[in-house]
Design a protein around this motif. Structure first.
Motif, PDB file in Angstrom:
ATOM      1  N   PHE A  32       0.832  -1.210   0.000  1.00  0.00           N
ATOM      2  CA  PHE A  32       0.000   0.000   0.000  1.00  0.00           C
ATOM      3  C   PHE A  32       0.866   1.260   0.000  1.00  0.00           C
ATOM      4  O   PHE A  32       0.579   2.226  -0.693  1.00  0.00           O
ATOM      5  CB  PHE A  32      -0.921  -0.019   1.223  1.00  0.00           C
ATOM      6  CG  PHE A  32      -1.788   1.195   1.330  1.00  0.00           C
ATOM      7  CD1 PHE A  32      -2.937   1.303   0.554  1.00  0.00           C
ATOM      8  CD2 PHE A  32      -1.451   2.239   2.177  1.00  0.00           C
ATOM      9  CE1 PHE A  32      -3.739   2.443   0.635  1.00  0.00           C
ATOM     10  CE2 PHE A  32      -2.247   3.384   2.260  1.00  0.00           C
ATOM     11  CZ  PHE A  32      -3.391   3.489   1.479  1.00  0.00           C
ATOM     12  N   ASN A  33       1.937   1.207   0.793  1.00  0.00           N
ATOM     13  CA  ASN A  33       2.791   2.385   0.959  1.00  0.00           C
ATOM     14  C   ASN A  33       3.702   2.686  -0.229  1.00  0.00           C
ATOM     15  O   ASN A  33       4.244   3.782  -0.310  1.00  0.00           O
ATOM     16  CB  ASN A  33       3.674   2.224   2.206  1.00  0.00           C
ATOM     17  CG  ASN A  33       2.956   2.646   3.468  1.00  0.00           C
ATOM     18  OD1 ASN A  33       2.917   3.824   3.793  1.00  0.00           O
ATOM     19  ND2 ASN A  33       2.346   1.694   4.149  1.00  0.00           N
ATOM     20  N   VAL A  34       3.920   1.708  -1.093  1.00  0.00           N
ATOM     21  CA  VAL A  34       4.838   1.951  -2.207  1.00  0.00           C
ATOM     22  C   VAL A  34       4.121   2.039  -3.544  1.00  0.00           C
ATOM     23  O   VAL A  34       4.766   2.147  -4.583  1.00  0.00           O
ATOM     24  CB  VAL A  34       5.955   0.875  -2.276  1.00  0.00           C
ATOM     25  CG1 VAL A  34       6.827   0.929  -1.041  1.00  0.00           C
ATOM     26  CG2 VAL A  34       5.376  -0.507  -2.510  1.00  0.00           C
ATOM     27  N   GLN A  35       2.810   2.011  -3.495  1.00  0.00           N
ATOM     28  CA  GLN A  35       2.064   2.057  -4.758  1.00  0.00           C
ATOM     29  C   GLN A  35       2.279   3.367  -5.493  1.00  0.00           C
ATOM     30  O   GLN A  35       2.333   3.397  -6.707  1.00  0.00           O
ATOM     31  CB  GLN A  35       0.583   1.762  -4.516  1.00  0.00           C
ATOM     32  CG  GLN A  35       0.330   0.257  -4.533  1.00  0.00           C
ATOM     33  CD  GLN A  35      -1.081  -0.131  -4.187  1.00  0.00           C
ATOM     34  OE1 GLN A  35      -1.785   0.591  -3.488  1.00  0.00           O
ATOM     35  NE2 GLN A  35      -1.495  -1.302  -4.653  1.00  0.00           N
ATOM     36  N   LYS A  36       2.457   4.438  -4.706  1.00  0.00           N
ATOM     37  CA  LYS A  36       2.719   5.736  -5.347  1.00  0.00           C
ATOM     38  C   LYS A  36       4.084   5.756  -6.021  1.00  0.00           C
ATOM     39  O   LYS A  36       4.351   6.612  -6.857  1.00  0.00           O
ATOM     40  CB  LYS A  36       2.589   6.873  -4.333  1.00  0.00           C
ATOM     41  CG  LYS A  36       3.280   6.643  -3.010  1.00  0.00           C
ATOM     42  CD  LYS A  36       3.088   7.844  -2.060  1.00  0.00           C
ATOM     43  CE  LYS A  36       3.452   7.508  -0.612  1.00  0.00           C
ATOM     44  NZ  LYS A  36       2.474   6.627   0.079  1.00  0.00           N
ATOM     45  N   LYS A  37       4.947   4.828  -5.675  1.00  0.00           N
ATOM     46  CA  LYS A  37       6.263   4.738  -6.309  1.00  0.00           C
ATOM     47  C   LYS A  37       6.268   3.745  -7.464  1.00  0.00           C
ATOM     48  O   LYS A  37       7.328   3.363  -7.962  1.00  0.00           O
ATOM     49  CB  LYS A  37       7.330   4.336  -5.287  1.00  0.00           C
ATOM     50  CG  LYS A  37       7.373   5.245  -4.061  1.00  0.00           C
ATOM     51  CD  LYS A  37       8.788   5.600  -3.676  1.00  0.00           C
ATOM     52  CE  LYS A  37       8.778   6.646  -2.554  1.00  0.00           C
ATOM     53  NZ  LYS A  37      10.106   7.166  -2.249  1.00  0.00           N
ATOM     54  N   GLY A  38       5.120   3.247  -7.836  1.00  0.00           N
ATOM     55  CA  GLY A  38       5.026   2.406  -9.021  1.00  0.00           C
ATOM     56  C   GLY A  38       5.082   0.908  -8.769  1.00  0.00           C
ATOM     57  O   GLY A  38       5.045   0.121  -9.706  1.00  0.00           O
ATOM     58  N   ILE A  39       5.172   0.526  -7.509  1.00  0.00           N
ATOM     59  CA  ILE A  39       5.169  -0.907  -7.217  1.00  0.00           C
ATOM     60  C   ILE A  39       3.725  -1.319  -6.965  1.00  0.00           C
ATOM     61  O   ILE A  39       3.129  -0.928  -5.969  1.00  0.00           O
ATOM     62  CB  ILE A  39       6.069  -1.230  -6.009  1.00  0.00           C
ATOM     63  CG1 ILE A  39       7.523  -0.886  -6.353  1.00  0.00           C
ATOM     64  CG2 ILE A  39       5.939  -2.692  -5.625  1.00  0.00           C
ATOM     65  CD1 ILE A  39       8.488  -1.040  -5.192  1.00  0.00           C
TER      66      ILE A  39
END
Lengths: 132, 132
Positions: A32-39
């Motif tokens: 959830f926390n890294v979705q903004k980074k494309g993962i």
DNA sequence: AACATTATGTAATAATATAACATTTAGAAG
DNA sequence: CTTCTAAATGTTATATTATTACATAATGTT
């Protein structure tokens, strides 16, 4: 001395997140926390976690299905780990106690097994939770 | 002396299965095996497992998400467990070593935590797998 | 008998983790 | 600098592990 591994892009993103959090994190919370980074997919997270565990940058807290950054800089690979876990607030810390690690690393019994790795989890109440 | 718990119907079916298997069993494998006895839903299995763990008749092998019958008759509740796990054949046995359990039960560090429970898992190759 | 506690049954769903396959990137060897 | 190889990535689908919610039944206690 710890070998410097050049972390890949995803590995670095995920390690930094766990490291900065200061505590254990679960895979889908990481996602959830890294979705903004494309993962975007679980597998991307699990692959990075697997590698980070393999090289000893993080450890898995088996009883909690969570991952924590290694707090012991001399720990090259995850072959001898010990944690203390508060059953009330779920705080986790890595125990680095030379006597304990020596005792366990040298442990052998009459089973004929050669132990190359161990994981120990202590449970109880932390200072704060005890006094409530 | 171990307190005799009167196991309920489902608890008895599931404990007997695990005990007879002689090794670790996973929840859904247990489910599959007891369906002919009328236990049809995962929750029925997990409820029995929870109770059996609570009273110390079985232990959970955290790194494997599996359950094994307690091999240590003096173990009233699951508060101090140690296992040896072969990473090749996945054989698991419970370690009963008085020195080890004393050492760990008395362990304390300067964290201010009071440890009431621990779980230790050793990994390696068993005799058979070593000689392959 | 009345009550409380524990166990059961059932359906749905949440949380954790991996398989399979295609493509790309980074290092090593020539 | 090109060829090769190993590692990492992207994507979709699916497998595995575990819990929530609610209704009912059995057991033990007073």
């Amino acid at each position: 001395m710890q070998k410097e591994h050049n972390l890949s892009k995803n590995q670095k993103i995920i390690f930094d997140l766990i490291d900065k959090s200061g505590g254990p994190m679960k895979a889908y919370s990481i996602l959830f926390n890294v979705q903004k980074k494309g993962i975007k997919a679980p597998l991307q997270v699990y692959r990075a976690l697997d590698k980070l565990v393999e090289i000893g940058k993080i450890h898995k807290i088996e009883s909690r299905n969570a991952f924590i950054a290694c707090q012991n800089s001399s720990c090259q690979v995850s072959k001898a780990t010990a944690f203390s876990i508060c059953e009330s607030c779920e705080n986790v810390s890595e125990i680095s106690n030379l006597k304990l690690s020596k005792y366990l690393s040298n442990f052998s019994d009459n089973s004929g097994m050669k132990y190359s790795k161990y994981n120990l989890e202590f449970f109880g109440l932390c200072k704060k939770c005890k006094s409530k």
